[in-house]
Design an enzyme around this catalytic site. Structure first.
Site, PDB file in Angstrom:
ATOM      1  N   GLU A   1     -13.674  -8.969   8.107  1.00 43.49           N
ATOM      2  CA  GLU A   1     -12.343  -8.485   8.481  1.00 43.49           C
ATOM      3  C   GLU A   1     -11.743  -9.493   9.455  1.00 43.49           C
ATOM      4  OE1 GLU A   1     -10.216  -5.949   7.616  1.00 43.49           O
ATOM      5  OE2 GLU A   1      -8.919  -7.053   8.992  1.00 43.49           O
TER       6      GLU A   1
ATOM      7  N   GLU B   1      -7.687  -5.712  -3.145  1.00 42.52           N
ATOM      8  CA  GLU B   1      -7.135  -4.381  -2.933  1.00 42.52           C
ATOM      9  C   GLU B   1      -5.634  -4.542  -3.170  1.00 42.52           C
ATOM     10  OE1 GLU B   1      -7.614  -0.950   0.388  1.00 42.52           O
ATOM     11  OE2 GLU B   1      -6.802  -2.869   1.060  1.00 42.52           O
TER      12      GLU B   1
ATOM     13  N   GLU C   1      -5.939  -6.325   1.623  1.00 39.83           N
ATOM     14  CA  GLU C   1      -4.683  -6.605   2.337  1.00 39.83           C
ATOM     15  C   GLU C   1      -4.179  -8.023   2.066  1.00 39.83           C
ATOM     16  OE1 GLU C   1      -7.413  -5.644   4.439  1.00 39.83           O
ATOM     17  OE2 GLU C   1      -7.034  -3.539   4.078  1.00 39.83           O
TER      18      GLU C   1
ATOM     19  N   GLU D   1       0.799  -1.229   0.000  1.00 40.32           N
ATOM     20  CA  GLU D   1       0.000   0.000   0.000  1.00 40.32           C
ATOM     21  C   GLU D   1       0.830   1.277   0.000  1.00 40.32           C
ATOM     22  OE1 GLU D   1      -3.230  -0.211   2.805  1.00 40.32           O
ATOM     23  OE2 GLU D   1      -3.913  -2.133   2.014  1.00 40.32           O
TER      24      GLU D   1
ATOM     25  N   GLU E   1      -8.883   4.992  -0.535  1.00 41.98           N
ATOM     26  CA  GLU E   1      -9.122   5.214   0.890  1.00 41.98           C
ATOM     27  C   GLU E   1      -8.033   6.045   1.550  1.00 41.98           C
ATOM     28  OE1 GLU E   1      -9.276   1.208   2.382  1.00 41.98           O
ATOM     29  OE2 GLU E   1      -7.105   1.038   2.528  1.00 41.98           O
TER      30      GLU E   1
END
Lengths: 710, 710
Positions: free
Chosen positions: B415, B502, B484, B174, B508
């Site tokens: 999650e 992602e 993730e 990221e 985000e």
């Protein structure tokens, strides 16, 4: 009977403890005394005395945290509490029907002198047979999530005691015990020779496992272990072979950390059982008392039992767990090619069910029923077993129906090959499968290196895994018999469905390796069994010539001693481990196994010396019948057994299964005699026990004969 | 169209390769050439050329194994095979409806000269846009189970190329991309500053992640990545900043091992895509072609879609994932105390369902619906979420029924907080729960450090975990959007239910941190997206003043660019990420999001330069309508878009959503204009694009207007 008296010492007294020459805080009960103080640096230390004799002296307490290496230095005492406690409780099953929990409790509240002024309490419980203590991290602003780098707890002994020990191995407790002075502890020497244990990880040459049994030159018997091992790694003990200080050594995780914790948190209890009588060690209920009561509300479904199994035939090489010899070959249709030696085939399983039904044995274990055994061991891999796919020759539905019709309980087998990740992946499904086919119990297994890789059998993650499995089993009303799990710490009080564990060197070593020495079973009750029942699998009748391809192999006991083990090695799950045909060759001796129960109202340790001999009498649950087991090591002896525990004035029938006059574990192990007597509470039995031998005895009130024995 | 020609080279030729001066074995297709040889020590090396220019030179191949560190030395060539392959196949969804898979394959069979004479094959596939190769460990007596210590693969470049890179982090992709010369790669400098990424693990200062995008001074565009990452760790690249040799660096497990393998085994493909045209990199289907066909037979239930979600409001601080502010406080009845800011409450969720239904958006994602969010992050702990317990204000059944009645699909959110062990423990149950309430898709998340502790997001164990989840999802007919997780490698060909990941820096970051530079989205298609679709969550309309407590925060694009991203950033799952009220304030612009599809029959990359600009036209699935997205970096420019891909002789209506004349990402981002034109295939659109701006265009045949747009 429950009584608690709390007396809060004044802060003035507590403050005094900071001075170097201050008197320690003391708690005691009968002959046992505990002293606590802060040393001049503000580090907590303690001592234990028995009948005025020092047992543990000037021993450190506390922690190093990953983010606070000085956590246990510069502490101050902020408060001290003392209370007396006395109650009795009834276990779901056990050696006795009622257990007294009687102790004086001392709680010391400690606080760092400097910011962040973290808090830690140490709670001591002084019983009449020793001391238990634990650390409590209260909820506090300065400590929420934390990682333990090192537990500093010491058990500093006063001399070079005789020790009964196994190496401090992160992954196994299946060693033979070594009897030596503490100064002679060398785990590497033992581990190197123990080639019959597949996975051996002993990083510290001078670490030993607990329970550690000790005997001092001045006649004290000391046992060090832990109670209520929950969300924490197993404790081993590093032995300073020069000054005999023992230090806690926690089994690390893959990264070398010891425990990931979240305040409030209470550690397991560290236990020091001490007496001048060896029998008192075996009688101690301290470890059970230090565990929490059952978390299972309805325990009606939890039933101790004996069982037979499709198992010894594989251990001895007569049949195989696997259906095929290789995964690499297949027939024209792509199916595995049957090797013709698969033990868990429907016909053979029904033979065991028939045998169990005929002889009143409640359960039948079947290993090797599910796919995966062709290539299951030694390659540290996942997803070998899925726990729900039977081999083509195992008719899971037909067998379940057959067993049900015969009133026999099937025991599931879930071998994980050490891949706990795989087992957790299938856990829901595996237990639903047991429920579907009516299996009330499961034997779990963890042979091999653990996955998650880098974790160990005895580390925090696996300790949590075993508890998760016990909880999941309870949710599905399934009883657990865990193998290759961590050694027990009395957690069967909290999870009474977790009936037994292997977690030690069982009878199986006599099948697949050169076995265990004749003193092995005289040490086990003082070591491995201190924390809880063991699925030792006694009852081998064919003591020589059973091992395919190893004609010199033999079990290191007599047949009578195999019977005695059903009493001396307590377990609510007792296997009759030998093959049906070997029992049928000695049905008179097998009668004892048929009669001996797996649950008791009372227990009397008649005589005991670790490494030498043990004689125990037990009263069957809900019955007036007693059973006695007496065993010896490699030396012959005469057991003298006063029957003074019997009701006065009553007459009893006594049946003694003992070694024949010429019996000898090595040369003539299967020679036994069965004799019957009448007796009263005044009778003293004198029984000759052969080298490596034993005796098993049944005692029943004379007016009650027909109703009880079957 | 399928054609394979195999020509076996003679052993004589193969034998020749052992001599130092021997000619290499060659494979080629159009401008791409691959050379392979054994060096004088018997180590395999290769080279790649494009149009005669060297791309990769004298680069090593092979392995060190834990038990055979010399595995790749002293090899000999036992056989060489060559074959041509040309076929086309149809993806379940994608950028084009048909994909051509055209390559020449060279297989070199290598064998250790000395005992145990282990075997390894290297398979090269030469495409017209580059080279893929993998290692194959055949079934063999000398190698069954083995552990990879090091993969020796090199990608030796010819100069100090311009690179678009992120650090070689074991746990995250990221980062913002850095554009620099290879000699300037410094992952530590980047990682140190990237404080908006919670978990950063960059052991090697000079390691970069793949896909790595490069541009040479002599005009070559080079992309290095991998395809079909299965049962193996992710590959990173160690950059020698002096000689520009890149070496494979595999993400290790907790013990430092790289991969636990069992022969026969094929590694992932190492991919080198090369062209003198940037657009050819974006057009490449090599990575998809190197993946295996779908393992899911019935793919009818797999449907690309757009969705809105209760999500951006939490990212921007308007509401919370958690129901209470703390787990430590409770009301009199022992329940959590509602904080009044919980986003996933039934009323609010129904508002999103209403909005989706009204605007033809297929799906609604809801985060924060299940218990655990009060204390979920940063403490490396297990068992936070159980994936099946909603908060008290989330009526799971009522919402499911409401959505169904409105024709809207609910998207589940799981999650894991990085605890893959916990997720696997609940996986069966979690997917049964989705089926029960009719959720056809799930967004998974792995925020935080991984458990099993010591494992990494990009290591072999987690790579296997993500695949297990995809397989389990397929078993339950659920589509996956993984966050993730490891960056994709084309595995969505094999698991077409794994729609998107992602695994990169999404929109985000503009919500919860200072965001990403205006060139970010011009680099992503050349890097992160090379392996597969990204759930980037475009479509933010309120570009300033959205972040609670951070009034200076803004998105680094114009509104028109947010529209363009639906075309330039390909994904079969596209979120309309902003709040319904922000769309309702710009319904004319929102019309584009309503119309743009998430599945395509054809794609034309009109113009592209990594880090600068991208213009792509795509033809909607099963439709004659085209959509164009054009974006720029921080520089304004004029996009020239010839519509030559349109059918000759037809007239089309063109609608352009573009930056207003005074638009500017920084000062005036929400200024856009919408204009309509008529056009033919001869038309060339010239569109002014603001700094940080973009344009979105719809094109539809004039005779067909009413039927298609809604």
């Amino acid at each position: 009977m429950k009584k608690i008296i709390t007396c809060l010492l004044s802060m003035a007294i507590a403050g005094n403890l900071m001075a170097q020459d201050v008197k320690p805080v003391v708690a005691n009960l009968n002959k046992v005394k505990l002293e606590f103080k802060l040393d001049p640096e503000g580090k907590p230390v303690y001592a234990v005395y028995f009948d005025g004799k020092p047992v543990i002296t000037n021993a450190a307490l506390g922690f190093e945290l990953v983010n606070d290496s000085a956590f246990s230095k510069h502490l101050e005492l902020s408060n001290v509490e003392k209370a007396d406690f006395d109650e009795s409780w009834k276990p779901v099953w056990g050696e006795v029907s009622t257990i007294r929990n009687h102790y004086q409790q001392l709680t010391v509240h400690l606080r760092q002198k400097e910011t962040p002024k973290r808090l830690i309490n140490i709670v001591f419980r002084v019983f009449e047979d020793g001391v238990g203590f634990r650390y409590e991290f209260p909820k506090q602003p300065g400590l929420k999530y934390f990682v333990v780098a090192k537990e500093l707890t010491q058990f500093n002994l006063t001399g070079d005691h005789k020790a009964f020990w196994i190496p401090g191995d992160y992954d196994t407790n299946e060693y033979q015990y070594t009897t030596s002075k503490l100064s002679q502890v060398d785990g590497w020497a033992v581990s190197e020779k123990a080639t019959d244990i597949a996975v051996r990880v002993v990083p510290d040459q001078h670490a030993v496992a607990t329970p550690l049994m000790l005997k001092s030159d001045n006649g004290l018997y000391i046992n060090i272990h832990e109670a209520a091992l929950v969300n924490y790694p197993a404790m081993q003990l590093h032995v300073n072979t020069h000054n005999f200080q023992l230090s806690a050594s926690l089994v690390p995780d893959a990264l070398g950390n010891k425990a990931y914790l979240h305040a409030p948190f209470n550690t397991p209890w560290r236990t020091i059982i001490v007496s001048d009588q060896a029998a008192a060690i075996l009688n101690s209920k301290m470890i059970l008392n230090l565990n929490e009561p059952s978390v299972i509300k309805n325990t009606e479904w939890i039933k101790p039992m004996k069982f037979v199994g499709v198992w010894w035939e594989m251990q001895t090489g007569k049949s195989t767990w696997s259906f095929a010899n290789s995964l690499d070959t297949a027939d024209a249709a792509g199916n595995l090619i049957a090797n013709g030696t698969h033990g868990a085939n429907t016909e053979n399983v029904k033979r065991y069910i028939d045998f169990a039904a005929k002889n009143g044995i409640e359960g039948v274990l079947v290993e090797g029923w599910n796919t995966g055994w062709e290539d299951w061991f030694g390659n540290w891999k996942e997803n070998i077993f899925d726990f729900t796919t039977p081999y083509p020759d195992f008719d899971v539905k037909g067998i379940a129906e057959y067993a049900k019709a015969k009133g026999v309980k099937m025991i599931m087998h879930n071998e994980t090959s050490g891949s706990a990740t795989t087992y957790e992946r299938y856990l829901d499904t595996a237990f639903r499968y047991m429920n579907k086919y009516g299996y009330p119990a499961v034997k779990t297994g963890y042979v091999g290196k653990i996955i998650p890789r880098g974790e160990h059998h005895d580390g925090q993650w696996m300790v949590n895994h075993y508890e998760r499995v016990a909880q999941k089993a309870a949710d599905h009303q399934v009883m657990i018999d865990s193998h290759e799990s961590n050694r027990p710490t009395g957690l069967h009080r909290t999870y009474p469905n977790w009936l037994a564990s292997e977690a030690g060197r069982g009878n199986e070593y006599n099948a697949f390796s050169m076995g265990s020495a004749p003193d092995h079973e005289t040490i086990l009750p003082f070591t491995r069994l201190m924390g809880g029942p063991m699925d030792y699998t006694p009852g081998i009748f064919k003591l020589k010539g059973y091992a395919a391809g190893a004609s010199d192999r033999q079990v290191h006991t007599t047949l009578a001693k195999q019977l005695a083990l059903y009493v001396t090695l307590y377990s609510p799950l007792q296997m009759a481990a030998d093959l049906p045909e070997n029992y049928e060759a000695h049905l008179d001796a097998f009668q004892f196994i048929k009669e001996v129960p797996a649950d008791w109202d009372d227990t009397k340790v008649i005589e005991a010396e670790p490494g030498d001999y043990i004689t125990i009498a037990r009263k069957a649950k809900g019955s007036a019948n007693w059973f006695i087991g007496s065993i010896t090591d490699e030396n012959a002896r005469t057991a003298k057994i006063p029957l003074s525990f019997l009701d006065k004035g009553k007459k009893y029938a006594v049946k003694v299964y003992s070694d024949a006059a010429d019996a000898d574990w090595e040369k003539n192990p299967e020679a036994y005699v069965i004799k019957e007597y009448k007796a009263t509470s005044a009778t003293v039995l004198k029984i000759n026990i052969a080298k490596g031998g034993g005796a098993a005895i049944t005692i029943q009130p004379l007016n009650n004969l027909r109703n009880v024995f079957h």
